[in-house]
Design a protein around this motif. Structure first.
Motif, PDB file in Angstrom:
ATOM      1  N   MET A  95      45.382  43.258  38.177  1.00  0.00           N
ATOM      2  CA  MET A  95      44.026  42.847  38.172  1.00  0.00           C
ATOM      3  C   MET A  95      43.941  44.120  37.731  1.00  0.00           C
ATOM      4  O   MET A  95      42.263  44.416  37.069  1.00  0.00           O
ATOM      5  CB  MET A  95      43.439  43.221  40.135  1.00  0.00           C
ATOM      6  CG  MET A  95      42.015  43.647  40.388  1.00  0.00           C
ATOM      7  SD  MET A  95      41.023  42.291  40.522  1.00  0.00           S
ATOM      8  CE  MET A  95      40.751  41.126  40.665  1.00  0.00           C
ATOM      9  N   PRO A  96      44.101  45.297  38.146  1.00  0.00           N
ATOM     10  CA  PRO A  96      43.908  46.347  36.451  1.00  0.00           C
ATOM     11  C   PRO A  96      43.808  46.635  35.340  1.00  0.00           C
ATOM     12  O   PRO A  96      42.130  46.941  34.820  1.00  0.00           O
ATOM     13  CB  PRO A  96      44.560  47.652  37.797  1.00  0.00           C
ATOM     14  CG  PRO A  96      45.759  47.455  38.741  1.00  0.00           C
ATOM     15  CD  PRO A  96      45.073  45.613  38.571  1.00  0.00           C
ATOM     16  N   ILE A  97      44.488  44.842  34.975  1.00  0.00           N
ATOM     17  CA  ILE A  97      43.902  45.182  33.321  1.00  0.00           C
ATOM     18  C   ILE A  97      43.099  44.265  33.087  1.00  0.00           C
ATOM     19  O   ILE A  97      42.188  44.140  32.216  1.00  0.00           O
ATOM     20  CB  ILE A  97      45.124  44.376  32.635  1.00  0.00           C
ATOM     21  CG1 ILE A  97      46.830  45.065  32.829  1.00  0.00           C
ATOM     22  CG2 ILE A  97      44.741  43.540  31.333  1.00  0.00           C
ATOM     23  CD1 ILE A  97      47.835  44.165  32.937  1.00  0.00           C
ATOM     24  N   GLU A  98      42.219  43.183  34.989  1.00  0.00           N
ATOM     25  CA  GLU A  98      41.119  42.434  33.935  1.00  0.00           C
ATOM     26  C   GLU A  98      40.201  43.773  34.457  1.00  0.00           C
ATOM     27  O   GLU A  98      39.164  43.809  33.455  1.00  0.00           O
ATOM     28  CB  GLU A  98      41.045  42.193  35.128  1.00  0.00           C
ATOM     29  CG  GLU A  98      39.530  40.843  35.397  1.00  0.00           C
ATOM     30  CD  GLU A  98      39.296  40.547  36.600  1.00  0.00           C
ATOM     31  OE1 GLU A  98      38.438  40.821  37.600  1.00  0.00           O
ATOM     32  OE2 GLU A  98      40.001  39.918  37.487  1.00  0.00           O
ATOM     33  N   GLN A  99      40.012  44.594  35.567  1.00  0.00           N
ATOM     34  CA  GLN A  99      39.427  45.589  35.532  1.00  0.00           C
ATOM     35  C   GLN A  99      38.918  46.427  33.711  1.00  0.00           C
ATOM     36  O   GLN A  99      37.649  46.513  33.579  1.00  0.00           O
ATOM     37  CB  GLN A  99      39.222  46.891  36.969  1.00  0.00           C
ATOM     38  CG  GLN A  99      39.503  45.878  37.866  1.00  0.00           C
ATOM     39  CD  GLN A  99      40.137  46.671  39.248  1.00  0.00           C
ATOM     40  OE1 GLN A  99      41.077  47.511  39.556  1.00  0.00           O
ATOM     41  NE2 GLN A  99      39.128  46.989  40.247  1.00  0.00           N
TER      42      GLN A  99
ATOM     43  N   THR B  53      42.277  36.734  30.881  1.00  0.00           N
ATOM     44  CA  THR B  53      40.812  36.610  30.445  1.00  0.00           C
ATOM     45  C   THR B  53      39.496  36.760  30.672  1.00  0.00           C
ATOM     46  O   THR B  53      38.294  36.565  30.233  1.00  0.00           O
ATOM     47  CB  THR B  53      41.171  34.588  29.860  1.00  0.00           C
ATOM     48  OG1 THR B  53      41.628  34.422  31.988  1.00  0.00           O
ATOM     49  CG2 THR B  53      41.941  34.998  29.390  1.00  0.00           C
ATOM     50  N   ARG B  54      39.494  36.940  32.325  1.00  0.00           N
ATOM     51  CA  ARG B  54      39.099  37.168  33.930  1.00  0.00           C
ATOM     52  C   ARG B  54      37.955  38.355  32.946  1.00  0.00           C
ATOM     53  O   ARG B  54      36.570  38.600  32.423  1.00  0.00           O
ATOM     54  CB  ARG B  54      39.066  36.858  34.391  1.00  0.00           C
ATOM     55  CG  ARG B  54      39.217  35.286  35.723  1.00  0.00           C
ATOM     56  CD  ARG B  54      40.073  35.564  36.881  1.00  0.00           C
ATOM     57  NE  ARG B  54      40.950  34.396  36.899  1.00  0.00           N
ATOM     58  CZ  ARG B  54      41.865  34.353  38.092  1.00  0.00           C
ATOM     59  NH1 ARG B  54      41.410  35.446  39.152  1.00  0.00           N
ATOM     60  NH2 ARG B  54      42.233  33.106  38.438  1.00  0.00           N
ATOM     61  N   GLY B  55      38.914  39.290  32.343  1.00  0.00           N
ATOM     62  CA  GLY B  55      38.398  40.761  31.993  1.00  0.00           C
ATOM     63  C   GLY B  55      37.205  40.568  30.988  1.00  0.00           C
ATOM     64  O   GLY B  55      36.357  40.813  31.073  1.00  0.00           O
TER      65      GLY B  55
END
Length: 436
Positions: free
Chosen positions: A62-66, A139-141
Motif C-alpha cells: 500500500m505505501p508503494i501505491e501512496q 498500477t493503482r498508484g
C-alpha cells in the motif's frame, strides 16, 4: 438534500466506493462459501492465510501505491507523464516482494508446521497472493495519481467480481480443499490488473526520469506505519492460531467475526481516497479552520459508522457468523462488543493518521503505531483466556494508537501547518484501512 450530502463527500468517493463495495461483498461471499464447504481445520488454515496475505500485502505494498500516486500527481500537475514513476514503483515493489519471498521460502517448513498444520502448499499460495498484490498496488498508484477514479474503482470491482464468481464455482463443484480457495486471492487481482491496463499504458509516456530519492523519501516511514497498522487489525487470527493451535475452530470463527465488525472500514476506505488530498491542501495553504473542519467532519462520519456497525454486530453477530459462514458457536455478544469497540478506535486512528500525513509528520504517525503495537503485544501476553486476550489486544492497541495520534496532532496544529513538500507532492489520493 441528496445534492447537499453529495457535496460533503470528497471527490472520487463514489467511484472508488462502488469498487470497494463489490470487493467488500466478495470477502463475505468468499469466506461464506469457504465456511460452508471446508472442515473446521481447513477453514482455520484459510483464515490464517487470509490474515497473513492482507497483513503483509497491504502493509508492504500500500505505501508503494501512496508514493507512486504522490509523485504521479506532482508530475501530472506539471504536464509530465507517469511512465518513469511506474518503472521506479514496479522496481521497488519487486524488490520488496523478493525480500518477502526469500523470507517465506527460508521459513517454509516452520510456517507450514505452525500456521498451516504442515500444509506446505498453503505457503506457496501465500507467495502467489503477495505477488498479485504487489502488481495491483503499483498500477493503482498510477490510476490514483492521475485521478482516474472510475478506472481505479473498476479494478477493485473486477477483483471483487471475479472472486465471487470463482468461489461460487468452487462451492458448486463441491471443492473442499483450502488451497483452491486461497488461489482465488492470486488469480482475481492479477486478472483485474490485466483488464484495467489500457488507461495505464495510454498514460505512461516518457519524460525525465524520477530520482530514487523522490520516491523513497517517505517510503520507509509509510511502510512501517502501514505494516504496523495491518498488524493491529489482522494479527489476532494469527496469534490465536499460535497460542491455541489445538483449537481448530477459534481462528476461523474470529476471522468471520472480524469481517462482520469491520464493515465500516470498507465504507471509510472510499472516503479515505480523497480525505488526504483535502487535508493536505488546507494544511499546505495554512487554512487551519478548514483543516480542523474537515478533520472533525471525518471523525464524525467514522464515529457514526462505527457506532451503527457496533449495534448491528453486538445484537446479531453471533447469529450472523453461524448463518453466513457456518462458524462454530464460540463467540458471544460480549466478544462482538470488544471487536466493535476496537474497530471504532481503529477508524479514529486511520483518520488521525491521515491528518498527520497531511502535515508531513510521517515520523509521528509511525511512532503512534509503534506504541499501539507495543500495547497490543503486552495485552496479548497477559494471563487470560486466549480469545479474550486477542480481542482486548485489538481494542487496546487501536485505542492507544488513536490517543497517541490525538496528542501528537494537538501539539502540531497549534501553529500554521507548513509541510516541507510542495502542494502538488503532498496531495496524493490513497486508499487504506484493509481493503479485502
Amino acid at each position: 438534500m441528496i445534492r447537499r450530502l453529495l457535496r460533503l463527500i470528497p471527490p472520487g468517493t463514489i467511484a472508488v466506493g462502488a469498487g470497494l463495495g463489490l470487493l467488500g461483498l466478495a470477502s463475505y461471499v468468499h469466506l461464506a462459501v469457504a465456511g460452508h464447504s471446508l472442515s473446521g481445520a481447513d477453514y482455520n488454515r484459510l483464515s490464517v492465510l487470509w490474515s497473513i496475505v492482507f497483513t503483509l500485502g497491504i502493509g508492504v505494498f500500500m505505501p508503494i501505491e501512496q508514493e507512486v500516486a504522490r509523485v504521479v500527481a506532482a508530475r501530472h500537475s506539471q504536464g509530465l507523464p507517469p511512465g518513469p514513476v511506474l518503472a521506479r514503483g514496479v522496481t521497488v515493489a519487486a524488490a520488496m516482494l523478493a525480500v518477502l519471498v526469500l523470507a517465506v521460502t527460508a521459513g517454509r517448513q516452520l510456517l507450514a508446521d505452525h500456521l498451516f498444520h504442515g500444509d506446505g502448499t498453503m505457503v506457496t499460495v501465500l507467495v502467489g497472493a503477495l505477488a498479485a498484490m504487489a502488481v495491483a498496488y503499483a498500477t493503482r498508484g498510477v490510476l490514483s495519481g492521475l485521478q482516474l477514479f472510475p478506472w481505479y474503482g473498476t479494478q477493485l470491482g473486477i477483483d471483487g467480481g471475479l472472486r465471487i464468481v470463482m468461489v461460487a464455482v468452487l462451492g458448486l463443484a463441491g471443492v473442499t480443499s483450502p488451497v483452491w480457495y486461497g488461489v482465488v486471492l492470486v488469480a482475481a487481482p492479477l486478472a483485474s490488473v490485466l483488464l484495467t491496463l489500457p488507461p495505464v499504458l495510454r498514460a505512461i509516456g516518457g519524460g525525465p526520469p524520477v530520482a530514487w530519492a523522490t520516491l523513497l523519501r517517505g517510503l520507509g516511514l509509510l511502510t512501517a506505519s502501514s505494516l504496523l497498522s495491518q498488524v493491529v487489525v489482522n494479527v489476532g487470527v494469527i496469534n490465536l492460531q499460535l497460542l491455541a493451535p489445538s483449537d481448530t475452530a477459534a481462528a476461523g470463527a474470529l476471522l468471520s467475526a472480524l469481517v462482520l465488525v469491520r464493515i465500516p472500514l470498507f465504507v471509510f476506505g472510499s472516503m479515505q481516497a480523497s480525505l488526504l488530498p483535502g487535508l493536505a491542501t488546507t494544511a499546505t495553504t495554512g487554512d487551519q479552520a478548514g483543516f480542523h473542519s474537515l478533520l472533525r467532519r471525518a471523525l464524525g462520519i467514522v464515529t457514526a459508522l462505527g457506532l451503527t456497525g457496533a449495534v448491528g454486530a453486538v445484537l446479531l453477530g453471533p447469529w450472523l457468523v453461524g448463518t453466513l459462514f457456518d462458524a462454530p458457536d464460540v463467540l458471544g455478544h460480549g466478544d462482538f462488543a470488544w471487536l466493535a469497540a476496537a474497530t471504532l478506535a481503529y477508524l479514529w486512528a486511520m483518520v488521525l493518521g491521515q491528518a498527520l500525513l497531511a502535515l508531513d509528520r510521517h515520523r509521528a504517525q509511525a511512532l503512534a503505531w509503534v506504541v499501539g503495537v507495543a500495547a497490543l503485544i503486552i495485552v496479548t501476553l497477559l494471563p487470560a483466556p486466549v480469545i479474550l486476550r486477542v480481542e482486548l489486544a485489538y481494542a487496546i492497541g487501536s485505542a492507544v494508537v488513536a490517543v497517541t495520534m490525538a496528542v501528537l496532532l494537538r501539539g502540531g496544529v497549534r501553529r500554521s501547518p507548513t509541510p516541507t513538500r510542495p502542494l502538488a507532492e503532498a496531495v496524493a489520493p490513497a486508499v487504506s484501512g484493509g481493503i479485502r
